[in-house]
Each structure stands twice: as structure tokens, then as C-alpha cells.
Design an enzyme around this catalytic site. Structure first.
Site, PDB file in Angstrom:
ATOM      1  CG  ASP A  10      -0.362   0.162   2.524  1.00 43.82           C
ATOM      2  OD1 ASP A  10       0.883   0.258   2.605  1.00 43.82           O
ATOM      3  OD2 ASP A  10      -1.104   0.241   3.521  1.00 43.82           O
ATOM      4  CB  CYS A  67       0.845  -2.511   4.781  1.00 45.95           C
ATOM      5  SG  CYS A  67       0.630  -3.622   6.186  1.00 45.95           S
ATOM      6  CB  THR A  69       2.010  -2.858  11.094  1.00 50.89           C
ATOM      7  OG1 THR A  69       0.752  -3.237  10.507  1.00 50.89           O
ATOM      8  CG2 THR A  69       1.876  -1.495  11.761  1.00 50.89           C
ATOM      9  N   GLY A  72      -2.194  -5.803   8.518  1.00 55.51           N
ATOM     10  CA  GLY A  72      -3.409  -5.876   7.703  1.00 55.51           C
ATOM     11  C   GLY A  72      -3.205  -6.749   6.479  1.00 55.51           C
ATOM     12  CG  HIS A 100       8.915 -25.184  13.214  1.00 59.70           C
ATOM     13  ND1 HIS A 100       8.813 -25.256  14.582  1.00 59.70           N
ATOM     14  CD2 HIS A 100      10.106 -25.775  12.904  1.00 59.70           C
ATOM     15  CE1 HIS A 100       9.871 -25.868  15.089  1.00 59.70           C
ATOM     16  NE2 HIS A 100      10.682 -26.177  14.087  1.00 59.70           N
ATOM     17  NE  ARG A 111       3.051   4.275   8.275  1.00 57.75           N
ATOM     18  CZ  ARG A 111       1.750   4.407   8.042  1.00 57.75           C
ATOM     19  NH1 ARG A 111       0.871   3.747   8.781  1.00 57.75           N
ATOM     20  NH2 ARG A 111       1.324   5.201   7.070  1.00 57.75           N
ATOM     21  NE  ARG A 134       8.189 -31.473  15.774  1.00 58.71           N
ATOM     22  CZ  ARG A 134       9.463 -31.221  15.497  1.00 58.71           C
ATOM     23  NH1 ARG A 134      10.138 -32.004  14.669  1.00 58.71           N
ATOM     24  NH2 ARG A 134      10.081 -30.169  16.018  1.00 58.71           N
ATOM     25  CG  HIS A 135       7.313 -28.862  11.560  1.00 55.81           C
ATOM     26  ND1 HIS A 135       6.826 -28.343  12.738  1.00 55.81           N
ATOM     27  CD2 HIS A 135       8.602 -29.203  11.788  1.00 55.81           C
ATOM     28  CE1 HIS A 135       7.791 -28.362  13.646  1.00 55.81           C
ATOM     29  NE2 HIS A 135       8.879 -28.877  13.101  1.00 55.81           N
TER      30      HIS A 135
END
Ligand code: RB5
Length: 151
Positions: A10, A67, A69, A72, A100, A111, A134-135
């Protein structure tokens, strides 16, 4: 190993996306840049869904979303079955998201991270293998145990 990777951002992530597009191309990766193309305000879900759809559809191997952070973008991308988006702010998180969780979409916060920090995290995420074993079962359960749409 070179990968085909779709990028989306964005307005808050635009500048960092441009840095990462350049670095990815210089490193030999095939970049599909789905925008945005400026710092004009846009809505992050549009770009998250565009990138996630390409990953879920197999048109690209990986996706990268930026974006403010990463939050979103991550929420929106993870609505797509088969997409495992991880918002990482450290190399250790990127490492574990691959080992994993077999993450196929990386979300970054412009930011929170500068260009060098973001590139270091991205490189770790691109080069770290999935451990399997196992993952495999647990990763399959992410989609298999999720409520069906409309439930
Ligand atoms: C835009 O201001 C900001 O909300 C967005 O970039 C992102 O951080 C959302 O999760």
C-alpha cells in the site's frame, strides 16, 4: 535458488517495496510487481488479495506484502486457502516461519523496518527450507481444520 515472487504494497509500504524489488531483481529473482505504484493513499486488502491469489493459484512460488506494519496485509492474505502469510520483524521469526510453518507469503512493516533490516529478513525467509516431518501434518491442519466458508 531463484524464485518467482509477487509483490504488493500500500502507500505506506510503497517506498520499501521499491527497494526490495530492486534488490530481488539484482539477486536474480523473477519479480511480479502488482503495485501500488505511488505514495497516494490506497487500501491494503486490494494488494494483499491480488498477491495471495497468485500464490494460491500457483502462478508464483512466493508472495511479499508491505504495508505500515505488515498486519493488515497478513490478515487479508491468510483468508486464502493454501496461503501461509507471516508478518516478521526479526530474522528469527522469518527462519521459523519457513522451518516450521512453510510460509509462502512474507509480510513486512515499512514503519518498523528500514531497507537493510527488511532485506536481511527477506533473504532469510527466501533461503530457509521447510523442515517437513511432523510439521507437514500441522501445516495441513491449518486449512483442513479451518471452518468451511459460510460455517
Ligand atoms: C495505513 O495507514 C496502515 O494502516 C497500513 O499500511 C497497515 O499498517 C495496515 O495494517
Amino acid at each position: 535458488m531463484a524464485v518467482r515472487i509477487a509483490l504488493g504494497a500500500d502507500h505506506a509500504g510503497f517506498a520499501l517495496k521499491q527497494v526490495l524489488v530492486e534488490r530481488l531483481r539484482s539477486a536474480g529473482h523473477e519479480v511480479v510487481d502488482l503495485g501500488t505504484d505511488s505514495e497516494e493513499s490506497v487500501d491494503y486488502p486490494v494488494f494483499a488479495h491480488a498477491v495471495a491469489a497468485q500464490v494460491a493459484g500457483g502462478e508464483v512460488e512466493r508472495g511479499l506484502l508491505v504495508c505500515g506494519t505488515g498486519l493488515g496485509m497478513c490478515m487479508a492474505a491468510n483468508r486464502h486457502p493454501g496461503v501461509r502469510a507471516a508478518d516478521c520483524v526479526t530474522v528469527a521469526m522469518a527462519d521459523m516461519a519457513r522451518r516450521h510453518n512453510d510460509s509462502n507469503v512474507l509480510c513486512l512493516g515499512a514503519r518498523l523496518l528500514d531497507g537493510d533490516e527488511a532485506w536481511t529478513i527477506l533473504q532469510a525467509w527466501l533461503t530457509t527450507p521447510f523442515e517437513g516431518a511432523r510439521h507437514e501434518r500441522r501445516v495441513a491442519q491449518i486449512d483442513d481444520l479451518a471452518p468451511a466458508s459460510g460455517d
